[in-house]
Design an enzyme around this catalytic site. Structure first.
Site, short mmCIF file in Angstrom:
data_model
loop_
_atom_site.label_atom_id
_atom_site.label_comp_id
_atom_site.label_asym_id
_atom_site.label_seq_id
_atom_site.Cartn_x
_atom_site.Cartn_y
_atom_site.Cartn_z
N ASP A 224 0.93 -1.20 -0.01
CA ASP A 224 -0.09 0.01 0.05
C ASP A 224 0.75 1.17 -0.03
O ASP A 224 1.85 1.08 0.48
CB ASP A 224 -0.75 -0.04 1.36
CG ASP A 224 -1.99 -1.11 1.41
OD1 ASP A 224 -2.24 -1.62 0.28
OD2 ASP A 224 -2.65 -1.25 2.39
N ARG A 225 0.39 2.37 -0.68
CA ARG A 225 0.90 3.64 -0.73
C ARG A 225 1.61 3.85 0.76
O ARG A 225 2.64 4.36 1.02
CB ARG A 225 0.27 4.57 -1.12
CG ARG A 225 0.94 6.28 -1.11
CD ARG A 225 -0.02 6.99 -1.51
NE ARG A 225 -1.05 7.42 -0.23
CZ ARG A 225 -1.81 8.43 -0.20
NH1 ARG A 225 -2.11 9.00 -1.23
NH2 ARG A 225 -2.50 8.60 1.06
#
Length: 232
Positions: free
Chosen positions: A65-66
């Site tokens: 995930d970012r």
């Protein structure tokens, strides 16, 4: 938290492991691995600086995930990337994440077996507990506690999108800084406290698995210390 793209020197400084087949880099929190539909800074743009003599840049073997930091695996050529993809798909690669959560479990270790499904069509990747959803299993272990927080080691047995974040929140102890599934910046902390700490990759049949550890990032350190972390 939005992070600018990394320069060649910056991404090279984040290489934790390098061999002829793969690289493991220490991904910063706040930087997506792919370019999004609206463009913007992303990690892949910097991969050309990681060729190290090969004709093509490495490619992602999986994704984070970012807002998650830590160990990210890249394949250095097509055959290696295909092999890594199969290892990830079949659960042969073991991953340990560090998380700091609000509150925490009452026990010292356990397993969350909670199927997950799409939250709704509008929210794309967002997930929710769903008895009819895909199987999702996470092992957890308490590493320390303090100040109303718990430091956990989380091991995803399956690899569902947002699995650790949804499992933690649905168990009553959301990850600090989770602005989707948790209480967001309740601690005045905009950054998700989830870090891909260790990855073990059995890439070669006749060699020991490659084990790589990513150092605790700066944004986790204050709360890790509150839970008894000694800086290692």
């Amino acid at each position: 938290m939005v992070v600018p793209e990394l320069t060649a020197d910056e991404i090279q400084a984040r290489v934790l492991h390098r061999d002829g087949l793969m690289l493991v880099i220490d991904k910063p929190a706040g930087l997506p691995v792919h370019r999004g539909p609206k463009g913007g800074a992303n990690l892949e743009t910097s991969f050309d600086a990681l060729r190290f003599g090969l004709p093509r840049p490495p490619v992602l073997a999986h994704r984070l995930d970012r807002d998650t930091s830590g160990c990210l695996v890249l394949g250095r050529h097509r055959k290696a990337t295909a092999s890594l993809g199969l290892l990830f798909k079949h659960g042969k690669i073991s991953k340990t994440y560090w998380a700091v959560v609000e509150g925490g479990p009452t026990g010292d270790e356990g397993t969350i077996d909670m199927p997950l499904g799409r939250l709704n069509a509008e929210r794309g990747w967002w997930q929710k507990p769903d008895p009819e959803g895909q199987k999702a299993v996470t092992n957890w272990k308490v590493l320390g506690r303090g100040n109303g927080l718990t430091w956990l080691a989380l091991e995803p047995v399956t690899g569902r999108t947002h699995q650790l974040r949804v499992h933690s929140a649905a168990s009553g102890w959301p990850i600090v800084g989770d602005n989707i599934y948790g209480s967001g910046p309740r601690f005045g902390e905009p950054t998700l406290h989830l870090h891909s700490r260790e990855i073990v990759i059995p890439i070669s049949k006749n060699k020991d698995p490659v084990r790589v550890v990513a150092p605790a990032p700066r944004h986790l350190q204050e709360r890790l210390r509150a839970c008894g972390w000694n800086g290692e």
